[in-house]
Structure formats: C-alpha cells, structure tokens
Design an enzyme around this catalytic site. Structure first.
Site: not given
Ligand code: PAF
Length: 285
Positions: A31, A37
């Site tokens: 996360g 990402h």
C-alpha cells in the site's frame, strides 16, 4: 473495481474469471501507493486479462525496531488510485486472514544464501517474511504472472529463486525503477524524508551513475573495492550513513569475477531515520 478482504471471496472471483478463460496478473504491495506502483499495475494490464492488486502490510518482514505500526496505511486513497487506472480487483486481507496463527508458529519459506546477503544481512529475517507472504499470496490468487519493481533487486531475485525451487508456476516480471525527475527512486519511504533530507536524497542515484561510468570506462579487472570505498565516502560527505555499497554479479549477487559482463551496483544508506535502497545494472561489452 471489486474489493475483497477474504481468500474465499478472492477465490470465487478468480474462479469466475478462470471459467471465462481469462488470465490473471498479480501485483503484490504493502500500500501507500505511488507512481512506481501504478506503473507496475499498468504493465500488469498489458500482460493479463485481469489485474489483481494486493495490499497487505506484512508483519513478518518487519524486524524489531522497524516500526511496523508507523508504516503508512492509506487504504481508501490507494483504492481510489487503483480504481482510477482500471485495476480489476483489490485484495486487502486483514492480518488474521493471512496469518491465522502467531508468526512464530507459521510455516515459513526461506531461500537459503541469497536471503542472508546485503539487505538480508542488515535486516535479519526480512526476506523470509517477504518470501513467505509472497508464496502465500501466490497460493491464494494463483496468478499466471506477478509483477515486481527492480528497485527491490534482491527481493525480485529471491522471488524468482523461490518460484524455481518450489516449482511455483507463476511468471515473474521485473520492471525498471520509476524515478522522480531528480533521479530519486520512487518509494513509500521517501515520505519519511524531511525537506532537507529530500534535497540530499538524489545523491544516492547520482553516486550509482558515477560508479557505473567508472566501471564502464576503466578496466579494473573485477576489483571494485576502491570504487566502492569512494562511493561510500561521497555518500557520507553528502549526509548519508551508508549501510552497504557493492558491485556484484547480476546473475546471483555474488562477488564478480574479472571477466563478468553483467553487473549490478547495489546500495543501501540511511538518511536521517530512513533507509533508502537503490541499484543500477551495468552490461559491459
Ligand atoms: O515490495 C513490497 O512491497 C513487499 O516486500 C511485498 C513484495 C509486497 C511483500 O510484502
């Protein structure tokens, strides 16, 4: 975007896609998602019909004093980002779903040798935590492909080795590091840097580039100790506290021989409380 927290719900959705003959790519994360990402997600979209992102802050890969509790948890914001780029499913299991027993009683997955070098030496047990959770995520999702960033070069090699050793039929894709305009590798840890530290941080990549230029232009017959020492001095003079800075054989991260063609420079250095890592691959003609 579908969002699930249990393995049962995950498997139900995966079974539906499999039934329709669709392929699946997994992008495991902890996360606090950044552009790096999202690049992994986009790449995954080009590799499979469906993309699953997992978000799980894995307690097993944090050592004592590494402050698992302070790790940024930004699930709602992360879900918005994933949804905005068309990720199909977010799997964000609670800890109990991944580890039903105390960590000390869990079966673990350990890649010998490679786990103990470099980051493994500085962070004992870290890579066992990584390979254990990635193996579990692979078993939960059973993807065709999984995508990881090359910024965590040693991690990527360990995951490849684990899949080979345990016959895990997942194709591992490694993607080039995504950088800020000043060269700093994108990382969740950059968020911990003060303004002053952030202005120093690009020195890490600049030093890697400088070392790479020296390796390419000067024939040192495989002896890079002088270059490594110079680089550490440069980082220390700039405000870093170097952990390791080393030139290794890209194939297995062992010390290079005199005729090695594929090398990688790997570095880890503290800036204030943050430990930054980066690397640069070199191919010699
Ligand atoms: O690179 C990471 O974010 C983590 O190590 C990973 C691969 C998601 C396992 O927890």
């Amino acid at each position: 975007m579908i969002s699930v927290e249990t393995v049962a719900d995950l498997r139900q959705q995966v079974a539906q896609w499999r039934g329709a003959g669709q392929s699946i790519a997994l992008v495991p994360t902890m996360g606090n998602l950044h552009q790096g990402h999202l690049e992994l997600m986009r790449r995954a979209q080009g590799l499979a019909d469906r993309v699953i992102a997992s978000i799980f802050v894995n307690p097993m890969q944090f050592g004592e004093g590494e402050d698992l509790d302070a790790y940024p948890r930004t699930l709602l914001d992360d879900a918005d980002k994933l949804s905005s780029i068309g990720v199909d499913l977010l799997f964000s299991p609670p800890e109990q779903e991944v580890y039903s027993k105390p960590l000390s009683e869990q079966t673990i997955v350990q890649v010998p040798g490679l786990s103990d070098l470099l980051c493994g030496e500085s962070r004992p047990g870290h890579f066992t935590g990584v390979t254990t959770v990635v193996c579990k995520l692979f078993n939960m999702v059973q993807p065709d492909t999984a995508v990881f960033g090359k910024k965590d070069y040693q991690q990527l090699m360990l995951i490849r080795q684990m899949c080979e050793d345990l016959c895990i039929p997942v194709k591992i894709e490694g993607l080039p590091t995504v950088r800020e305009v000043d060269g700093l590798a994108r990382s969740s840890r950059n968020g911990y840097l003060s303004d002053a530290e952030r202005s120093i941080a690009p020195l890490l990549y600049q030093t890697l580039q400088e070392t790479a230029r020296a390796v390419v232009t000067e024939d040192r017959g495989g002896n890079y100790a002088g270059l490594e020492a110079q680089a550490k001095e440069r980082l220390a003079a700039g405000g870093f506290r170097p952990d390791y800075y080393t030139i290794r054989r890209a194939a297995d991260l062992q010390m290079p021989g005199s005729r090695e063609k594929r090398l990688v420079i790997l570095a880890a250095a503290y800036l204030g409380k943050s430990r930054l890592i980066d690397n640069l691959e070199i191919t010699l003609d």
